[in-house]
Write a protein that holds these residues in place. Structure first.
Motif, short mmCIF file in Angstrom:
data_model
loop_
_atom_site.label_atom_id
_atom_site.label_comp_id
_atom_site.label_asym_id
_atom_site.label_seq_id
_atom_site.Cartn_x
_atom_site.Cartn_y
_atom_site.Cartn_z
N SER A 17 1.01 -1.34 0.08
CA SER A 17 -0.07 0.02 0.07
C SER A 17 1.11 1.27 -0.01
O SER A 17 0.48 2.27 -0.51
CB SER A 17 -0.95 0.11 1.08
N THR A 18 1.87 1.15 0.45
CA THR A 18 2.80 2.38 0.64
C THR A 18 3.59 2.76 -0.62
O THR A 18 3.63 3.65 -1.20
CB THR A 18 4.14 2.27 1.74
N ALA A 19 4.01 1.51 -1.42
CA ALA A 19 4.51 1.34 -2.89
C ALA A 19 3.53 2.05 -3.71
O ALA A 19 3.60 2.69 -4.76
CB ALA A 19 4.73 -0.05 -3.37
N TYR A 20 2.14 1.81 -3.33
CA TYR A 20 1.00 2.36 -4.47
C TYR A 20 0.60 3.59 -4.31
O TYR A 20 0.40 4.37 -5.04
CB TYR A 20 -0.20 1.18 -4.14
N ALA A 21 0.70 4.22 -2.77
CA ALA A 21 -0.15 5.16 -2.52
C ALA A 21 0.86 6.31 -2.18
O ALA A 21 0.37 7.52 -2.21
CB ALA A 21 -1.07 4.90 -1.46
N ASN A 22 2.02 6.17 -1.73
CA ASN A 22 2.99 7.13 -1.30
C ASN A 22 3.47 8.02 -2.47
O ASN A 22 3.47 7.70 -3.51
CB ASN A 22 4.24 6.31 -0.45
N ALA A 23 3.60 9.54 -2.28
CA ALA A 23 3.97 10.30 -3.44
C ALA A 23 5.52 10.40 -3.38
O ALA A 23 5.76 10.68 -4.39
CB ALA A 23 3.28 11.63 -2.65
N ASP A 24 6.05 9.91 -2.52
CA ASP A 24 7.55 9.81 -2.69
C ASP A 24 8.41 8.59 -3.58
O ASP A 24 7.97 7.57 -3.11
CB ASP A 24 8.31 10.15 -1.39
N ALA A 199 8.13 8.05 -14.27
CA ALA A 199 7.66 6.73 -13.95
C ALA A 199 6.26 7.19 -14.20
O ALA A 199 5.41 6.03 -14.90
CB ALA A 199 7.85 6.73 -12.58
N ASP A 200 5.57 8.16 -14.21
CA ASP A 200 4.16 8.33 -14.47
C ASP A 200 3.96 8.40 -15.96
O ASP A 200 2.94 7.96 -16.39
CB ASP A 200 3.85 9.68 -13.90
N LEU A 201 4.86 8.73 -16.71
CA LEU A 201 4.84 8.80 -18.18
C LEU A 201 4.80 7.28 -18.61
O LEU A 201 3.98 6.71 -19.63
CB LEU A 201 5.85 9.61 -18.98
N LYS A 203 3.93 4.57 -17.11
CA LYS A 203 2.62 4.11 -16.58
C LYS A 203 1.58 4.44 -17.50
O LYS A 203 0.88 3.64 -17.77
CB LYS A 203 2.25 4.51 -15.38
N THR A 204 1.32 5.78 -17.89
CA THR A 204 0.52 6.30 -18.74
C THR A 204 0.62 5.55 -20.09
O THR A 204 -0.22 5.05 -20.83
CB THR A 204 0.73 7.77 -19.07
N LEU A 205 1.87 5.36 -20.65
CA LEU A 205 2.25 4.63 -22.00
C LEU A 205 1.76 3.20 -22.05
O LEU A 205 1.39 2.57 -22.93
CB LEU A 205 3.60 4.72 -22.57
N LEU A 206 1.73 2.63 -20.89
CA LEU A 206 1.50 1.24 -20.69
C LEU A 206 0.16 0.85 -20.73
O LEU A 206 -0.47 -0.20 -20.81
CB LEU A 206 2.01 0.61 -19.50
N SER A 207 -0.81 2.02 -20.27
CA SER A 207 -2.12 1.60 -19.95
C SER A 207 -2.90 2.58 -20.89
O SER A 207 -4.15 2.10 -21.03
CB SER A 207 -2.42 2.18 -18.54
N ASP A 208 -2.40 3.44 -21.54
CA ASP A 208 -3.36 4.42 -22.47
C ASP A 208 -2.84 4.44 -23.90
O ASP A 208 -1.81 4.67 -24.39
CB ASP A 208 -3.32 5.80 -21.97
N HIS A 209 -3.57 3.47 -24.71
CA HIS A 209 -3.25 3.32 -26.28
C HIS A 209 -3.19 4.88 -26.83
O HIS A 209 -2.44 4.84 -27.85
CB HIS A 209 -4.11 2.43 -26.76
N GLN A 210 -4.06 5.57 -26.73
CA GLN A 210 -4.05 6.82 -27.46
C GLN A 210 -2.87 7.59 -27.05
O GLN A 210 -2.31 8.21 -28.04
CB GLN A 210 -5.37 7.63 -26.86
N ALA A 211 -2.26 7.56 -25.92
CA ALA A 211 -1.03 8.35 -25.50
C ALA A 211 0.15 7.49 -26.03
O ALA A 211 1.13 8.28 -26.48
CB ALA A 211 -0.82 8.18 -23.98
N THR A 212 0.13 6.29 -26.24
CA THR A 212 0.98 5.54 -26.91
C THR A 212 1.22 5.92 -28.49
O THR A 212 2.35 6.17 -29.14
CB THR A 212 0.90 3.86 -26.81
N GLU A 213 0.12 5.96 -29.00
CA GLU A 213 -0.14 6.22 -30.54
C GLU A 213 0.38 7.62 -30.68
O GLU A 213 0.85 7.86 -31.75
CB GLU A 213 -1.58 6.09 -31.07
N TYR A 214 0.16 8.66 -29.83
CA TYR A 214 0.70 9.96 -30.07
C TYR A 214 1.99 10.09 -29.84
O TYR A 214 2.33 10.83 -30.57
CB TYR A 214 -0.17 11.09 -29.04
N VAL A 215 2.61 9.47 -29.14
CA VAL A 215 3.99 9.43 -28.79
C VAL A 215 4.73 8.76 -30.10
O VAL A 215 5.72 9.22 -30.34
CB VAL A 215 4.48 8.68 -27.60
N GLN A 216 4.10 7.70 -30.38
CA GLN A 216 4.92 7.20 -31.63
C GLN A 216 4.58 8.17 -32.62
O GLN A 216 5.69 8.16 -33.63
CB GLN A 216 3.92 6.04 -32.00
N GLN A 217 3.69 8.70 -33.08
CA GLN A 217 3.53 9.55 -34.08
C GLN A 217 4.47 10.90 -33.94
O GLN A 217 4.95 11.07 -35.03
CB GLN A 217 1.96 10.14 -33.97
#
Length: 240
Positions: A17-24, A199-201, A203-217
């Protein structure tokens, strides 16, 4: 109803839960790696993992003898530890020594001593600069400053604490600037923010196909632009 939850499960729940929720970022990483190590121990020796979790969930007083004994048993050289701890305590700005609300004269003397110790050339240049200020320096410098509230009454943003000790980009645990600031220094805080963004980027690329397509483009566009520039440069050098 009897609680049958094991100490190992409780500890792993806290770690994950610390690994998931902590901000640091580094707290997240440490919690996850600790959980993975604990899970590996549980696979090999469940009883040892449960005993370790039990001691962690019900910790007793930690003293130097236990720490140094464990270090010696592990074959670690502890001869420099006492000096390192004294150095950290000298820098630490804790409430019973030097809190963040200390008076300006005390803080100024501390900053000057630290600056003189770590950066003597800068301290000399600063002294020369200050002695060259005009008689109106107080009005010139402090008539409008963050030390006074803004005219419209808006609250002043909280500024980072001053630090004069040099940062150590190779050591997060024994960085003099982090110790002096009693927090991550500005350098390490910036690195943490950058790694958190990365790290957030990811995670986004792994879960958001639209974001992945945009980055590839965008990547394809930049590659095409670089290829056009290289072709243009080649043509120019050929015609000359």
């Amino acid at each position: 109803m009897t609680d049958t939850t094991t100490h190992l499960t409780r500890l792993r729940t806290r770690l994950l839960s610390t690994a998931y929720a902590n901000a640091d970022f580094w707290t997240q990483r440490t919690a996850l790696l600790t959980d993975q190590a604990l899970a590996g121990l549980a696979d090999r020796d469940p009883a040892a993992a449960e005993d370790l979790a039990h001691r962690q969930m019900d910790p007793d007083f930690l003293n130097d003898t236990r720490v140094l004994g464990a270090a010696i048993q592990a074959g670690i050289d502890t001869s420099h530890w006492e000096g390192r701890r004294d150095k950290i305590r000298d820098y630490a700005r804790e409430a019973d020594w030097l809190n963040t609300g200390t008076d300006p004269d005390t803080e100024a003397k501390r900053l000057w001593a630290s600056l003189y110790d770590h950066y003597p050339a800068i301290a000399q240049a600063l002294a020369v600069f200050l002695t060259g200020l005009p008689p109106t320096w107080r009005e010139d410098l402090f008539t409008r400053t963050y030390l006074f509230p803004a005219a419209n009454g808006t609250a002043t943003p909280q500024l980072p604490g001053p630090e004069t000790a040099p940062f150590d980009d190779q050591d997060w645990e024994d960085c003099p600037a982090c110790t002096e600031a009693q927090d991550s220094c500005r350098f390490h805080k910036g690195v943490s923010v950058g790694m958190g963004y990365q790290a957030d980027l990811i995670k986004t690329l792994l879960s958001d196909h639209q974001a992945t397509e945009y980055v590839q483009q965008r990547h394809a566009e930049l590659e095409a632009r670089a290829a056009q520039s290289a072709t243009a440069d080649t043509n120019t050098s050929t015609t000359q």
